[in-house]
Motif scaffolding. Sequence first.
Motif, PDB file in Angstrom:
ATOM      1  N   THR A 186       3.965   4.515  -6.626  1.00  0.00           N
ATOM      2  CA  THR A 186       3.548   3.981  -8.188  1.00  0.00           C
ATOM      3  C   THR A 186       3.616   5.258  -7.814  1.00  0.00           C
ATOM      4  O   THR A 186       3.989   5.428  -9.635  1.00  0.00           O
ATOM      5  CB  THR A 186       2.132   3.893  -8.555  1.00  0.00           C
ATOM      6  OG1 THR A 186       1.360   2.567  -7.774  1.00  0.00           O
ATOM      7  CG2 THR A 186       1.470   3.975  -9.432  1.00  0.00           C
ATOM      8  N   ILE A 207       4.451  -3.472  -4.975  1.00  0.00           N
ATOM      9  CA  ILE A 207       4.176  -1.723  -4.462  1.00  0.00           C
ATOM     10  C   ILE A 207       3.642  -2.357  -3.114  1.00  0.00           C
ATOM     11  O   ILE A 207       4.173  -1.607  -1.931  1.00  0.00           O
ATOM     12  CB  ILE A 207       3.828  -0.833  -4.970  1.00  0.00           C
ATOM     13  CG1 ILE A 207       4.489  -1.182  -6.859  1.00  0.00           C
ATOM     14  CG2 ILE A 207       3.331   0.657  -4.471  1.00  0.00           C
ATOM     15  CD1 ILE A 207       3.639   0.047  -7.847  1.00  0.00           C
ATOM     16  N   TYR A 208       2.403  -2.886  -3.024  1.00  0.00           N
ATOM     17  CA  TYR A 208       1.507  -2.641  -1.606  1.00  0.00           C
ATOM     18  C   TYR A 208       2.394  -3.204  -0.692  1.00  0.00           C
ATOM     19  O   TYR A 208       2.868  -2.719   0.362  1.00  0.00           O
ATOM     20  CB  TYR A 208       0.423  -3.576  -1.831  1.00  0.00           C
ATOM     21  CG  TYR A 208      -0.816  -3.041  -0.870  1.00  0.00           C
ATOM     22  CD1 TYR A 208      -1.812  -1.783  -0.715  1.00  0.00           C
ATOM     23  CD2 TYR A 208      -0.624  -4.126   0.064  1.00  0.00           C
ATOM     24  CE1 TYR A 208      -2.421  -1.535   0.613  1.00  0.00           C
ATOM     25  CE2 TYR A 208      -1.381  -3.676   0.542  1.00  0.00           C
ATOM     26  CZ  TYR A 208      -2.362  -2.395   1.294  1.00  0.00           C
ATOM     27  OH  TYR A 208      -3.488  -2.281   2.224  1.00  0.00           O
ATOM     28  N   ALA A 220       1.848   3.566  -0.937  1.00  0.00           N
ATOM     29  CA  ALA A 220       1.758   2.499  -2.221  1.00  0.00           C
ATOM     30  C   ALA A 220       1.455   3.487  -3.164  1.00  0.00           C
ATOM     31  O   ALA A 220       2.223   3.430  -4.488  1.00  0.00           O
ATOM     32  CB  ALA A 220       0.628   1.525  -1.886  1.00  0.00           C
ATOM     33  N   ALA A 221       0.461   4.632  -3.322  1.00  0.00           N
ATOM     34  CA  ALA A 221       0.657   5.532  -4.712  1.00  0.00           C
ATOM     35  C   ALA A 221       1.101   6.677  -4.427  1.00  0.00           C
ATOM     36  O   ALA A 221       1.928   6.608  -5.744  1.00  0.00           O
ATOM     37  CB  ALA A 221      -1.165   6.796  -3.649  1.00  0.00           C
ATOM     38  N   GLU A 259      -1.368   2.994   2.211  1.00  0.00           N
ATOM     39  CA  GLU A 259      -2.036   3.448   0.850  1.00  0.00           C
ATOM     40  C   GLU A 259      -1.889   4.588   0.314  1.00  0.00           C
ATOM     41  O   GLU A 259      -0.733   4.809  -0.956  1.00  0.00           O
ATOM     42  CB  GLU A 259      -3.136   3.614   1.286  1.00  0.00           C
ATOM     43  CG  GLU A 259      -4.703   2.340   1.214  1.00  0.00           C
ATOM     44  CD  GLU A 259      -4.597   1.164  -0.224  1.00  0.00           C
ATOM     45  OE1 GLU A 259      -4.697   1.669  -0.809  1.00  0.00           O
ATOM     46  OE2 GLU A 259      -4.809   0.717   0.541  1.00  0.00           O
ATOM     47  N   THR A 314       4.437  -5.181  -9.617  1.00  0.00           N
ATOM     48  CA  THR A 314       2.693  -4.841 -10.119  1.00  0.00           C
ATOM     49  C   THR A 314       1.911  -4.431  -8.667  1.00  0.00           C
ATOM     50  O   THR A 314       2.755  -3.521  -7.426  1.00  0.00           O
ATOM     51  CB  THR A 314       2.372  -6.330  -9.790  1.00  0.00           C
ATOM     52  OG1 THR A 314       2.957  -6.257  -8.152  1.00  0.00           O
ATOM     53  CG2 THR A 314       3.464  -7.253 -10.872  1.00  0.00           C
ATOM     54  N   GLU A 315       1.193  -4.079  -8.518  1.00  0.00           N
ATOM     55  CA  GLU A 315       0.565  -3.024  -7.226  1.00  0.00           C
ATOM     56  C   GLU A 315       0.126  -3.584  -6.110  1.00  0.00           C
ATOM     57  O   GLU A 315       1.417  -3.506  -4.987  1.00  0.00           O
ATOM     58  CB  GLU A 315      -0.935  -2.831  -7.540  1.00  0.00           C
ATOM     59  CG  GLU A 315      -1.612  -2.310  -8.754  1.00  0.00           C
ATOM     60  CD  GLU A 315      -3.202  -2.020  -8.572  1.00  0.00           C
ATOM     61  OE1 GLU A 315      -4.227  -2.257  -7.907  1.00  0.00           O
ATOM     62  OE2 GLU A 315      -3.705  -1.707 -10.272  1.00  0.00           O
ATOM     63  N   GLN A 316       0.293  -4.989  -6.459  1.00  0.00           N
ATOM     64  CA  GLN A 316       0.962  -5.858  -5.130  1.00  0.00           C
ATOM     65  C   GLN A 316       2.493  -5.971  -4.441  1.00  0.00           C
ATOM     66  O   GLN A 316       2.348  -6.234  -3.375  1.00  0.00           O
ATOM     67  CB  GLN A 316       0.572  -7.207  -5.415  1.00  0.00           C
ATOM     68  CG  GLN A 316       0.660  -8.567  -4.228  1.00  0.00           C
ATOM     69  CD  GLN A 316       0.043 -10.096  -4.898  1.00  0.00           C
ATOM     70  OE1 GLN A 316       0.061 -10.405  -5.967  1.00  0.00           O
ATOM     71  NE2 GLN A 316      -0.583 -10.943  -3.848  1.00  0.00           N
TER      72      GLN A 316
END
Length: 91
Positions: free
Chosen positions: A57, A20-21, A53-54, A50, A16-18
């Motif tokens: 992703t 990965i962050y 994380a990008a 940021e 999830t984004e969470q």
Amino acid sequence: MCRNITILRGLEPAATEQEIYAAAQEFVRKVSGVSGLTTATKPAVDKAVEAIAAATTQLLAELPDRQAPPQSEPPLRRIAARSAALDEDAS
């Protein structure tokens, strides 16, 4: 190994984004040596998190599927699983 930096590729369901962050935050904390944010460090740390994380992703999206899932789950999933188990025990 840092607690949030685990293998994210090949998870089911996908990372999830969470997750990965959280891994990006832990990476930045580790390499920068910044454990607590101040007004002087927050902008640089936020920008780095940021960007990482990008990049993570994008990397996960471009890599081929794994043949086998990772041996361990990310910390956020382990915490959620423990909470669910405790809720079931309390019922």
